[in-house]
Scaffold this motif. Structure first.
Motif, PDB file in Angstrom:
ATOM      1  N   GLN A  10       0.820  -1.212   0.000  1.00 52.23           N
ATOM      2  CA  GLN A  10       0.000   0.000   0.000  1.00 52.23           C
ATOM      3  C   GLN A  10       0.852   1.259   0.000  1.00 52.23           C
ATOM      4  N   THR A  14       0.924   4.584  -2.614  1.00 56.95           N
ATOM      5  CA  THR A  14       0.396   5.792  -1.993  1.00 56.95           C
ATOM      6  C   THR A  14       0.791   7.070  -2.731  1.00 56.95           C
ATOM      7  N   ASN A  21      -5.865  11.523  -5.417  1.00 56.37           N
ATOM      8  CA  ASN A  21      -6.778  11.816  -4.307  1.00 56.37           C
ATOM      9  C   ASN A  21      -7.039  13.323  -4.222  1.00 56.37           C
ATOM     10  N   TYR A 208      -8.770   2.493   8.457  1.00 57.93           N
ATOM     11  CA  TYR A 208      -7.391   2.068   8.718  1.00 57.93           C
ATOM     12  C   TYR A 208      -7.222   0.639   8.198  1.00 57.93           C
ATOM     13  N   THR A 209      -5.964   0.241   8.020  1.00 55.80           N
ATOM     14  CA  THR A 209      -5.720  -1.136   7.582  1.00 55.80           C
ATOM     15  C   THR A 209      -6.082  -2.137   8.681  1.00 55.80           C
ATOM     16  N   LYS A 219      -2.467   1.487   9.437  1.00 54.46           N
ATOM     17  CA  LYS A 219      -2.148   2.649   8.601  1.00 54.46           C
ATOM     18  C   LYS A 219      -3.439   3.304   8.124  1.00 54.46           C
ATOM     19  N   ILE A 221      -5.968   5.174   5.697  1.00 54.92           N
ATOM     20  CA  ILE A 221      -6.189   5.165   4.241  1.00 54.92           C
ATOM     21  C   ILE A 221      -6.992   6.410   3.876  1.00 54.92           C
ATOM     22  N   GLU A 222      -6.374   7.300   3.099  1.00 53.27           N
ATOM     23  CA  GLU A 222      -7.040   8.565   2.738  1.00 53.27           C
ATOM     24  C   GLU A 222      -7.989   8.408   1.556  1.00 53.27           C
ATOM     25  N   VAL A 224      -9.761   5.643  -1.363  1.00 52.13           N
ATOM     26  CA  VAL A 224     -10.067   4.298  -1.856  1.00 52.13           C
ATOM     27  C   VAL A 224     -10.634   4.439  -3.270  1.00 52.13           C
ATOM     28  N   ILE A 231     -10.067  -4.639   0.690  1.00 55.65           N
ATOM     29  CA  ILE A 231     -10.572  -3.545   1.536  1.00 55.65           C
ATOM     30  C   ILE A 231     -11.811  -4.020   2.299  1.00 55.65           C
ATOM     31  N   THR A 288     -11.487   9.621   5.003  1.00 59.03           N
ATOM     32  CA  THR A 288     -11.272   8.648   3.923  1.00 59.03           C
ATOM     33  C   THR A 288     -12.293   8.893   2.815  1.00 59.03           C
TER      34      THR A 288
END
Ligand code: GLU
Length: 308
Positions: A10, A14, A21, A208-209, A219, A221-222, A224, A231, A288
């Motif tokens: 991931q 990123t 993003n 988060y993960t 971690k 996640i901003e 997806v 996920i 997210t």
């Protein structure tokens, strides 16, 4: 070991996704039909379980401002049970997930829903906005006649410039007591009404993960871009480890319903207030973002029947 590899993979993607993003977020200001969901916990003072009037006032102001920008706004709000409990002077324990106490919670919701709407109307009036109450259940979605009525009425309300305020009809249904916080309901509404943005106001930062409270390596996640099986499975794991009411599993199912229907979805934390709604609309990198991926083969009714 396997988990570390997953994180590493991931991390690799990123950098590339960060730019995508940010550029995608800069387009959120153009969304026209917006569903905002607020859960009971975001409406209450955590220390006392009593209503946070300042926050409700600010929420009304933020949503009225969106309306004034020419957007259509639907508010999905829980809090009926909490308000009823407050009215009755009950202690917080009444909200414990105790099946035996269900009818008591429903009675509180019956008392509290009317009061909740009265409070909303009072604040929205300050900003010159009309509101209308919409109570629904899973059956409203699954039954074709009820679904048509729901859609028709909300469309009519939006056409009249009204902000519909939706909650589960807790007196006759208990789905959201089990799932928590109307996450699912808000995604169903967003899907049926073909909204283009769903904002879940929450007391968690986002996805988060893994559960960040039990795994220091979890971690954030901003973004997806696609809801993969990987996920979706993160949610299953986190719900099991007790992320809480309105846990990640529920939010990921909400994301599936919203994104497959062509609606972007965000989970954002209200710890610094509901001004986070304006942050989202300004394209700021908060929470997210689950990017819309309209899937013509997605059948909401089938999904709802299979999942709940
Ligand atoms: N619809 C319920 C209410 O408004 C939801 C309760 C919950 O979030 O647990 O009270």
């Amino acid at each position: 070991m396997h988990f570390c590899q997953q994180l590493f993979v991931q991390k690799e993607v990123t950098q590339k996704e960060t730019e995508e993003n940010l550029s995608y977020r800069s387009g959120l200001k153009n969304r026209k039909r917006i569903v905002v969901k607020i859960g009971s916990s975001s409406l209450l003072h955590p220390e006392t379980g009593r209503l946070d009037y300042h926050r409700i006032d600010h929420l009304a102001e933020e949503l009225a401002d969106l309306k004034n920008q020419g957007k259509e706004v639907i508010l999905v709000s829980s809090g009926a049970t909490a308000v009823g409990r407050e009215v009755l002077g009950e202690d917080r324990g009444i909200l414990a997930h105790d099946a035996g106490r269900m009818s008591r919670k429903q009675a509180c919701a019956s008392i509290g829903q009317a009061r909740l709407i009265m409070i909303y109307q009072k604040f929205f009036e300050e900003y010159n906005q009309l509101t209308g109450q919409v109570l629904m259940t899973k059956t409203t979605i699954v039954n074709p006649t009820s679904r048509e009525n729901l859609e028709g009425t909300i469309e009519e309300l939006l056409g009249l410039g009204v902000i519909p305020i939706v909650n589960e009809n807790d007196v006759v249904a208990t789905l959201e007591y089990k799932l928590g916080d109307n996450d699912s309901l808000s995604a169903m509404v967003a899907s049926i009404l073909k909204a283009d943005l769903l904002i879940l106001l929450s007391d968690v930062d986002g996805l988060y993960t893994d559960d960040p409270r039990s795994n220091l390596h979890a971690k954030f996640i901003e973004y997806v871009p696609q809801l993969t099986e990987e996920i979706m499975n993160m949610g299953k794991e986190t719900t099991g480890s007790g992320v809480g009411t309105g846990g990640m599993n529920t939010k990921l199912h909400a994301a599936r319903m919203a994104t497959a229907s062509g609606c972007d979805m965000l989970i954002v934390n209200t710890k610094n207030g509901v001004g986070v709604i304006a942050d989202v609309m300004n394209g700021e990198n908060v929470g997210t973002l689950f990017r819309a991926n309209e899937d013509p083969t997605f059948d909401l009714i089938e999904y709802v029947e299979e999942t709940y």
